[in-house]
Design a protein around this motif. Structure first.
Motif, mmCIF file in Angstrom:
data_model
loop_
_atom_site.group_PDB
_atom_site.id
_atom_site.type_symbol
_atom_site.label_atom_id
_atom_site.label_comp_id
_atom_site.label_asym_id
_atom_site.label_seq_id
_atom_site.Cartn_x
_atom_site.Cartn_y
_atom_site.Cartn_z
ATOM 1 N N GLY A 141 0.630 -0.786 0.192
ATOM 2 C CA GLY A 141 0.389 0.146 0.126
ATOM 3 C C GLY A 141 0.918 1.426 -0.064
ATOM 4 N N LEU A 142 1.006 2.039 0.983
ATOM 5 C CA LEU A 142 1.421 2.956 0.862
ATOM 6 C C LEU A 142 2.932 2.757 1.191
ATOM 7 C CD1 LEU A 142 -0.968 5.124 3.253
ATOM 8 C CD2 LEU A 142 -0.657 5.715 1.135
ATOM 9 N N ALA A 143 3.457 3.608 0.548
ATOM 10 C CA ALA A 143 5.532 3.655 1.247
ATOM 11 C C ALA A 143 5.605 4.144 2.554
ATOM 12 C CB ALA A 143 6.080 4.961 0.209
ATOM 13 N N THR A 144 6.671 3.226 2.783
ATOM 14 C CA THR A 144 7.187 3.958 3.774
ATOM 15 C C THR A 144 7.997 4.721 4.341
ATOM 16 O OG1 THR A 144 9.018 2.571 4.006
ATOM 17 C CG2 THR A 144 7.681 1.136 4.724
ATOM 18 N N LEU A 145 7.984 5.519 5.660
ATOM 19 C CA LEU A 145 8.075 6.339 5.680
ATOM 20 C C LEU A 145 9.902 6.745 5.416
ATOM 21 C CD1 LEU A 145 6.847 7.592 9.687
ATOM 22 C CD2 LEU A 145 5.961 8.412 7.273
ATOM 23 N N ASP A 146 10.965 5.741 5.199
ATOM 24 C CA ASP A 146 11.964 5.484 5.167
ATOM 25 C C ASP A 146 12.548 5.396 3.515
ATOM 26 O OD1 ASP A 146 13.246 5.480 7.613
ATOM 27 O OD2 ASP A 146 13.042 2.961 7.577
ATOM 28 N N GLU A 147 11.353 5.231 3.018
ATOM 29 C CA GLU A 147 11.489 5.358 1.354
ATOM 30 C C GLU A 147 11.159 6.677 1.022
ATOM 31 O OE1 GLU A 147 8.419 2.246 0.553
ATOM 32 O OE2 GLU A 147 9.974 0.609 0.018
ATOM 33 N N ALA A 148 10.029 7.557 1.665
ATOM 34 C CA ALA A 148 9.525 8.741 0.888
ATOM 35 C C ALA A 148 10.859 9.499 1.429
ATOM 36 C CB ALA A 148 8.432 9.226 2.042
ATOM 37 N N GLU A 149 11.660 8.930 2.612
ATOM 38 C CA GLU A 149 12.606 10.011 3.297
ATOM 39 C C GLU A 149 13.447 9.789 2.202
ATOM 40 O OE1 GLU A 149 12.359 10.408 7.801
ATOM 41 O OE2 GLU A 149 13.678 8.515 7.036
ATOM 42 N N GLU A 150 13.765 8.841 1.618
ATOM 43 C CA GLU A 150 15.217 8.812 0.459
ATOM 44 C C GLU A 150 14.674 8.883 -1.050
ATOM 45 O OE1 GLU A 150 15.410 3.916 -0.098
ATOM 46 O OE2 GLU A 150 16.062 3.898 1.802
ATOM 47 N N THR A 151 13.249 8.881 -1.541
ATOM 48 C CA THR A 151 12.788 10.340 -2.437
ATOM 49 C C THR A 151 13.022 11.353 -2.422
ATOM 50 O OG1 THR A 151 11.243 8.235 -2.422
ATOM 51 C CG2 THR A 151 10.770 10.398 -4.217
ATOM 52 N N LEU A 152 12.651 11.721 -1.610
ATOM 53 C CA LEU A 152 13.086 13.321 -1.273
ATOM 54 C C LEU A 152 13.838 14.000 -0.780
ATOM 55 C CD1 LEU A 152 12.337 15.984 -0.508
ATOM 56 C CD2 LEU A 152 12.480 15.397 2.598
ATOM 57 N N ALA A 153 15.643 12.993 -0.602
ATOM 58 C CA ALA A 153 16.734 13.165 -0.836
ATOM 59 C C ALA A 153 16.722 13.319 -1.750
ATOM 60 C CB ALA A 153 17.326 12.230 0.337
ATOM 61 N N ARG A 154 16.349 12.257 -2.828
ATOM 62 C CA ARG A 154 16.672 11.671 -4.185
ATOM 63 C C ARG A 154 16.964 13.148 -5.087
ATOM 64 N NH1 ARG A 154 15.918 6.733 -4.329
ATOM 65 N NH2 ARG A 154 13.544 7.213 -4.857
ATOM 66 N N LEU A 155 15.176 14.254 -4.946
ATOM 67 C CA LEU A 155 15.277 15.242 -5.521
ATOM 68 C C LEU A 155 15.679 15.985 -5.041
ATOM 69 C CD1 LEU A 155 12.438 16.953 -7.091
ATOM 70 C CD2 LEU A 155 11.422 16.046 -5.141
ATOM 71 N N GLN A 156 16.205 15.906 -3.880
ATOM 72 C CA GLN A 156 17.062 16.955 -3.613
ATOM 73 C C GLN A 156 18.437 16.911 -4.381
ATOM 74 O OE1 GLN A 156 17.262 17.210 0.639
ATOM 75 N NE2 GLN A 156 14.849 18.438 1.201
ATOM 76 N N ALA A 157 19.013 16.495 -3.987
ATOM 77 C CA ALA A 157 19.735 16.297 -5.324
ATOM 78 C C ALA A 157 20.114 15.987 -6.342
ATOM 79 C CB ALA A 157 20.753 14.711 -4.692
ATOM 80 N N TYR A 158 18.811 16.271 -6.930
ATOM 81 C CA TYR A 158 18.644 16.469 -8.567
ATOM 82 C C TYR A 158 18.384 17.631 -8.671
ATOM 83 C CZ TYR A 158 16.198 16.853 -13.354
ATOM 84 O OH TYR A 158 15.730 16.815 -14.220
ATOM 85 N N GLN A 159 17.654 18.991 -7.448
ATOM 86 C CA GLN A 159 17.536 20.015 -7.718
ATOM 87 C C GLN A 159 19.030 20.767 -7.635
ATOM 88 O OE1 GLN A 159 14.291 20.459 -4.583
ATOM 89 N NE2 GLN A 159 12.975 20.204 -6.154
#
Length: 229
Positions: free
Chosen positions: A157-175
């Motif tokens: 179902g929903l992504a885990t908090l760890d996965e969401a934090e990893e996605t945010l970190a990748r997004l910030q690095a890309y930006q």
């Protein structure tokens, strides 16, 4: 064998019943609290009715006492004037009124005792009800927390908090990479423009300056001042 099967069926029915109660414990608790609150409200009304009845009994008692006192005075006056028959009638009425007075006093004592017990019961019940309501709020908060934890633990179902934090970190690095690349591109574009190169050479002292400096302006002003003199 048959008894064992019946026992097993009863055991499973009991387990199913308990499991159902556990799953619905919070709404069951809420309904029980509502019913308890309604019962306490009924008890409050009972106390109010008992108090009102006791006050009415006190008024009747005061009226009986006043009538007894009046009849006694009249009976004494009748005896003083040889009105024995009227005095006897007064005495009989006084005896009846004294019986009513005694019954009223007994009723008041019972009312007072009952009211005291009812008030104590209501106070204790209200305290327990407040504790139950606090417990219900805590149980609801705990249930919501457990649901959130279950949702986070459910990988389908929903992504885990760890996965969401990893996605945010990748997004910030890309930006950040995009910002660095854009800045580098801007610098390269500026360096390749002729006017920018000319400005850099002039500022470095190679060739005529592109504009007047403060020193040039001061020198021109001094020269004008000297010419005027």
């Amino acid at each position: 064998m048959f008894n064992s099967i019946l026992t097993l069926i009863r055991g499973r029915a009991y387990d199913a019943e308990q499991a159902f109660i556990d799953r619905n414990a919070v709404p069951l608790l809420a309904q029980q609290i509502r019913e308890a609150a309604s019962a306490i409200q009924s008890a409050r009304r009972a106390v109010a009715i008992a108090v009102a009845q006791n006050e009415q009994e006190k008024i009747q008692h005061a009226a009986i006492v006043a009538r007894i006192s009046d009849l006694e005075n009249r009976a004494v006056a009748a005896l003083q004037k040889d009105g024995d028959e009227l005095a006897r009638q007064a005495a009989e009425a006084i005896a009846q009124l004294e019986a009513e007075r005694h019954a009223s006093e007994k009723a008041q004592a019972q009312f007072t005792q009952t009211i005291g017990k009812l008030k104590a019961t209501v106070r204790a019940s209200e305290t327990r009800l407040q504790q139950l309501r606090r417990g219900e709020r805590l149980a609801r908060a705990t249930e919501q927390t457990q649901k959130l934890n279950a949702a986070c633990d459910d990988n389908s179902g929903l992504a885990t908090l760890d996965e969401a934090e990893e996605t945010l970190a990748r997004l910030q690095a890309y930006q950040n990479r995009c910002e660095v690349a854009a800045l580098a591109m801007k610098e390269m574009n500026a360096a390749s423009r002729p006017e920018i190169v000319i400005e850099k050479l002039a500022n470095a002292g190679f060739g005529a300056p592109l504009g007047s400096s403060a020193d040039d302006v001061l020198a021109r002003l001094r020269e004008r001042m000297n010419s005027a003199a």
